[in-house]
Design an enzyme around this catalytic site. Sequence first.
Site, mmCIF file in Angstrom:
data_model
loop_
_atom_site.group_PDB
_atom_site.id
_atom_site.type_symbol
_atom_site.label_atom_id
_atom_site.label_comp_id
_atom_site.label_asym_id
_atom_site.label_seq_id
_atom_site.Cartn_x
_atom_site.Cartn_y
_atom_site.Cartn_z
ATOM 1 N N ARG A 258 -50.611 -17.619 -14.208
ATOM 2 C CA ARG A 258 -51.675 -18.587 -13.966
ATOM 3 C C ARG A 258 -51.565 -19.141 -12.558
ATOM 4 O O ARG A 258 -50.476 -19.403 -12.060
ATOM 5 C CB ARG A 258 -51.593 -19.750 -14.970
ATOM 6 N N GLU A 287 -59.779 -19.691 -7.372
ATOM 7 C CA GLU A 287 -60.221 -18.301 -7.339
ATOM 8 C C GLU A 287 -61.741 -18.250 -7.269
ATOM 9 O O GLU A 287 -62.420 -19.008 -7.954
ATOM 10 C CB GLU A 287 -59.714 -17.555 -8.585
ATOM 11 N N HIS A 305 -56.581 -11.103 -9.214
ATOM 12 C CA HIS A 305 -56.496 -11.377 -10.653
ATOM 13 C C HIS A 305 -56.773 -10.112 -11.470
ATOM 14 O O HIS A 305 -57.709 -10.044 -12.270
ATOM 15 C CB HIS A 305 -57.480 -12.481 -11.050
#
Length: 554
Positions: A258, A287, A305
Amino acid sequence: MNLAWLQGLSLGLLSPPAPALLIFRSFTMAKVLVSDSIDQVGIDILKQVAQVDVKTGLSEAEIIDIVPEYDAIMLRSATKVTEKIIQAGSQLKIIGRAGVGVDNIDVPAATRQGIVVVNSPEGNTIAAAEHALAMMMALARHIPDANKSVKESKWERKQFIGTEVYKKTLGVVGLGKIGSHVAGVAKAMGMKLLAYDPFISQERADQIGCTLVDLDLLFSEADFITLHIPKTPETANLINAETLAKMKPTARIINCSRGGIIDEEALVTAIETAQIGGAALDVFAQEPLGESRLREFSNVILTPHLGASTEEAQVNVAVDVAEQIRDVLLGLPARSAVNIPGLTPDVMEKLRPYLKLAETLGTLVGQLAGGRIDRLTVCLQGDLAEYTNSQPLVVAAIKGLLSQALRERVNYVNAAIEAKERGIRVIETKDASVRDYSGSLHLKATGTMGEHSATGALLSNGEIRITDVDEFPINVPPNNYMLFTLHRDMPGIIGKIGSLLGSFNVNIASMQVGRKIVRGDAIMALSLDDPLPDGLLSEITKVAGIRDAYTVKL
């Protein structure tokens, strides 16, 4: 574990109930909004029971305009299902997240509306673990820069001399399913394994092949450090200037869990000053990643990611969540509901008021215990002791106990399994003789930091009251921010704590003292309007007469 109580969906919390839902389906096809890109196999499953509309890239306002006509929403990470969307979704019965994290869904708002929230806690386990391992190897062998060099028609073998992972020490922070898989593969590669996870027993760590240590030792000894933990208030910026200073100058950090667990500015400084050897990051505080100096360093690998971005994982999570949405629309239980237990209506009617009580007490004793927990005892008192099907209360207590560490990964379906995997022995007892309230719950958590307990009951209006902590009698409602102090009952100590909190601009909403004898040991329970700033808890423990202090978030 007997899961018979899970065979009916918690229709007591849903609207409409099962019979109405089935009649509804006889005349009108249910509608599902797919708001992010989902593998076609998942959409095909939904089409078995519903009209499916795929509409991606919608704004909050656009979703609010159309959501009243939908019975379900299926999404990934791009869509944010806010409280406004949930309130507008008057027909919503289920929200499905094709992935693990549900931090882009307002779960409390969904729960208040009786909407089931489901995820896919295991669908991307292998993908995420393999990505972390790939990042570690790419970091060790300079693969991204070497690839770039050759494509630029260069042949710079000496510049890209790497390091072997064989016989190196890997520090695994978090031994859940992903962390455990990473550890297993790393062990097969000949790495020495250190691990930190306060909710894992040494027996379970031995099965994986890890040595459990504290964070300080892990940070100082590990050659590679891989993070596999949720982002919580306790883990936010876990990797910061202070912890980076404890690491070897050759240490390399991998984060595929995370964003926000690493203080990115502190990491830039550590890389720039050669305080550590490198980093590989798949997740970021914001992000997409904006302007960042992390891009400047050759020993920092960045990916957008991609932890769950494999063909197999996308199929797995799509199938898992689509099947759960289908089942709920058919009046069947969801296997990975994160917010609502699957109870039959008659059991729900009896136990529903106490589920939140059990979860609250579990959260309380879990935070008071602090370290690794080996045993949880749940005692049903008074009228509750007469219920033959009390298993949901025990599961709710386990869910609360593990919630701070696991967040979205723990739910009413998997809580008992998660506890077992962490070596937590759960004991249920009953005591019908306790009659302070018509029904009450007493929880006791035993672990490496000692033993802590709490009792709670419901008032006639359904409000929760914490009636004792560590055997000291009190009567306080749970609060978002709470402070408990164990102290000697003596004049002036309450004023000192109040003044200290005031000096840090922390407002006290209420305060109560519980004691057994005059001038003996006592406990102070304070409900606060604000979280404690960093360092304040340590200052409180320095006050004369204070023996210990605990901050709790409920």
